[in-house]
Design a protein around this motif. Structure first.
Motif, PDB file in Angstrom:
ATOM      1  N   GLU A  42       0.715  -1.221  -0.010  1.00 27.88           N
ATOM      2  CA  GLU A  42       0.111  -0.056  -0.048  1.00 27.88           C
ATOM      3  C   GLU A  42       1.107   1.426   0.107  1.00 27.88           C
ATOM      4  OE1 GLU A  42      -4.038  -1.852   2.621  1.00 27.88           O
ATOM      5  OE2 GLU A  42      -2.282  -0.690   3.635  1.00 27.88           O
ATOM      6  N   PRO A  46       0.907   3.493  -4.914  1.00 23.96           N
ATOM      7  CA  PRO A  46       0.464   4.545  -5.609  1.00 23.96           C
ATOM      8  C   PRO A  46       1.660   5.519  -6.232  1.00 23.96           C
ATOM      9  CG  PRO A  46      -0.573   4.512  -3.324  1.00 23.96           C
ATOM     10  CD  PRO A  46       0.407   3.318  -3.596  1.00 23.96           C
ATOM     11  N   LEU A  68      -4.156   8.550  -6.663  1.00 26.09           N
ATOM     12  CA  LEU A  68      -5.364   8.651  -5.802  1.00 26.09           C
ATOM     13  C   LEU A  68      -6.197   7.637  -5.943  1.00 26.09           C
ATOM     14  CD1 LEU A  68      -6.027  10.660  -3.514  1.00 26.09           C
ATOM     15  CD2 LEU A  68      -7.179  12.162  -5.326  1.00 26.09           C
ATOM     16  N   SER A  71      -5.133   4.553  -4.213  1.00 25.11           N
ATOM     17  CA  SER A  71      -4.951   4.482  -2.859  1.00 25.11           C
ATOM     18  C   SER A  71      -6.307   4.410  -2.076  1.00 25.11           C
ATOM     19  CB  SER A  71      -4.377   5.843  -2.232  1.00 25.11           C
ATOM     20  OG  SER A  71      -3.137   6.202  -2.785  1.00 25.11           O
ATOM     21  N   LEU A  72      -7.375   5.234  -2.625  1.00 21.91           N
ATOM     22  CA  LEU A  72      -8.746   5.157  -2.259  1.00 21.91           C
ATOM     23  C   LEU A  72      -9.369   3.545  -2.468  1.00 21.91           C
ATOM     24  CD1 LEU A  72     -10.296   8.446  -3.802  1.00 21.91           C
ATOM     25  CD2 LEU A  72      -9.663   7.727  -1.303  1.00 21.91           C
ATOM     26  N   VAL A  75      -7.994   1.559   0.417  1.00 20.46           N
ATOM     27  CA  VAL A  75      -8.879   1.898   1.757  1.00 20.46           C
ATOM     28  C   VAL A  75     -10.343   1.121   1.842  1.00 20.46           C
ATOM     29  CG1 VAL A  75     -10.144   3.776   2.820  1.00 20.46           C
ATOM     30  CG2 VAL A  75      -7.696   3.982   2.174  1.00 20.46           C
ATOM     31  N   PHE A  89      -5.092   4.533   5.013  1.00 19.51           N
ATOM     32  CA  PHE A  89      -5.384   6.107   4.964  1.00 19.51           C
ATOM     33  C   PHE A  89      -4.290   7.004   5.288  1.00 19.51           C
ATOM     34  CE2 PHE A  89      -9.846   5.354   6.828  1.00 19.51           C
ATOM     35  CZ  PHE A  89     -10.384   6.065   5.836  1.00 19.51           C
ATOM     36  N   VAL A  92      -3.487   7.433   1.651  1.00 19.47           N
ATOM     37  CA  VAL A  92      -4.391   8.251   0.872  1.00 19.47           C
ATOM     38  C   VAL A  92      -3.852   9.669   1.119  1.00 19.47           C
ATOM     39  CG1 VAL A  92      -6.549   9.130   0.843  1.00 19.47           C
ATOM     40  CG2 VAL A  92      -6.269   6.784   0.798  1.00 19.47           C
ATOM     41  N   ALA A  96      -2.735  12.373  -1.454  1.00 21.08           N
ATOM     42  CA  ALA A  96      -3.578  13.575  -1.614  1.00 21.08           C
ATOM     43  C   ALA A  96      -2.913  14.791  -1.697  1.00 21.08           C
ATOM     44  CB  ALA A  96      -4.664  13.522  -0.654  1.00 21.08           C
TER      45      ALA A  96
END
Length: 251
Positions: A42, A46, A68, A71-72, A75, A89, A92, A96
Motif C-alpha cells: 500500500e 500509488p 489517488l 489509494s482510495l 482503503v 489512510f 491516501v 492527496a
C-alpha cells in the motif's frame, strides 16, 4: 563425553524456548505496527503507478488521478474486509498532499515532495526524541507490546533497545533524504520517481530488521494491562474477604 554429546538440560531448553517466544512476540508486534507485506504494498503502489503512467505519457493529471484512485481503492478493500485502515489512510493522505502540491506548481516532481518532507521530519523526530530520553520507537511499540511507557522507568534494558532502534531509524531515514533531496533538484521527474520507488522498501526493511535485532535481545516487556487486571482481581478478592468477615462478625 564431549560438550557436544552432553544432553541439553531442562534449564537450557526453557531458556531457548523463552528466547524463541520473545523473538516471535517481537516479530508479531513489528508486523502489526508497520503493516507487514500488505502495508508495504500500500505504501509503494500509488507512487509506482504515478511514475509508471508519467513515464509513458508525461501527463500529470492522468498520473495523479491514477495514484489517488488506487489509494482510495486500497482503503475501500480494507473497509470491506473490516481490516485496520490506518496504513491505507496514511497512504491516501500522502498521495492527496502530493497531488495538491504537484497541481499547484505544475511540476510532477512535486508529487513526491510532501513524502520527502515527512521522511525528513520523521528522521529528526526519531533522533531528537531519543536524545530527550523518550525514543519514538518506544512510544510507537509500547502499546503494541502492552507495556505502554513502563519501559521508561521500570525496564532500563528495554529503554536502551528502543533508543538504539530509534537512532537506527533516524540515521537510515536521514541517509535516504541525503540521496533524494539532491536528486529532487538535479534529476528529471521520471528518473527521480523511479529512484524514489526503489528506495521505498529497502531502508524500511533494514530499519525493521535492526529494531527486531535490538528488541529480541532486550528484556521482555512488562505487561501493564495484565498487572492492572491482576490488581483489580486482588482488590475484588480483598473486598469479598472483608464482606465475608463482616458477615461472620454479624453472626
Amino acid at each position: 563425553m564431549t560438550s557436544l554429546d552432553k544432553p541439553t538440560s531442562d534449564t537450557d531448553r526453557t531458556t531457548d524456548q523463552q528466547e524463541a517466544d520473545a523473538r516471535a512476540v517481537t516479530e508479531a508486534a513489528l508486523f502489526e505496527a508497520f503493516g507487514g507485506v500488505r502495508g508495504m504494498v500500500e505504501t509503494v503502489l500509488p507512487g509506482l503507478l504515478f511514475v509508471t503512467i508519467f513515464t509513458i505519457d508525461k501527463n500529470l493529471t492522468h498520473s495523479a488521478v491514477a495514484a489517488l484512485a488506487v489509494s482510495l481503492a486500497l482503503v475501500a478493500v480494507r473497509l470491506i474486509r473490516k481490516d485496520t485502515v490506518k496504513h491505507a489512510f496514511s497512504g491516501v493522505f500522502g498521495v492527496a498532499f502530493g497531488v495538491v502540491f504537484a497541481k499547484m506548481t505544475g511540476n510532477a516532481k512535486d508529487f513526491y515532495l510532501p513524502g520527502m518532507l515527512y521522511t525528513l521530519g520523521l528522521a529528526l523526530a526519531y533522533l531528537i526524541s531519543t536524545l530527550a530520553g523518550l525514543p519514538l520507537i518506544g512510544l510507537i511499540l509500547g502499546p503494541v507490546f502492552k507495556e505502554n511507557l513502563s519501559w521508561r522507568t521500570r525496564n532500563p534494558g528495554r529503554k536502551k533497545a528502543y533508543a538504539k532502534a530509534s537512532y537506527a531509524w533516524g540515521l537510515i531515514l536521514l541517509a535516504k533524504c541525503a540521496v533524494l533531496f539532491p536528486l529532487y533538484w538535479w534529476a528529471d521527474t521520471t528518473q527521480f520517481g523511479w529512484v524514489l520507488v526503489a528506495l521505498k522498501i529497502p531502508p524500511f526493511l533494514l530499519a525493521v530488521y535492526l529494531t527486531w535485532v535490538f528488541l529480541a535481545k532486550a528484556p521482555p516487556p512488562i505487561d501493564v494491562f495484565a498487572e492492572m487486571e491482576a490488581e483489580e482481581e486482588a482488590e475484588k478478592a480483598r473486598k469479598a474477604a472483608a464482606a465475608e468477615a463482616a458477615r461472620g462478625q454479624e453472626l
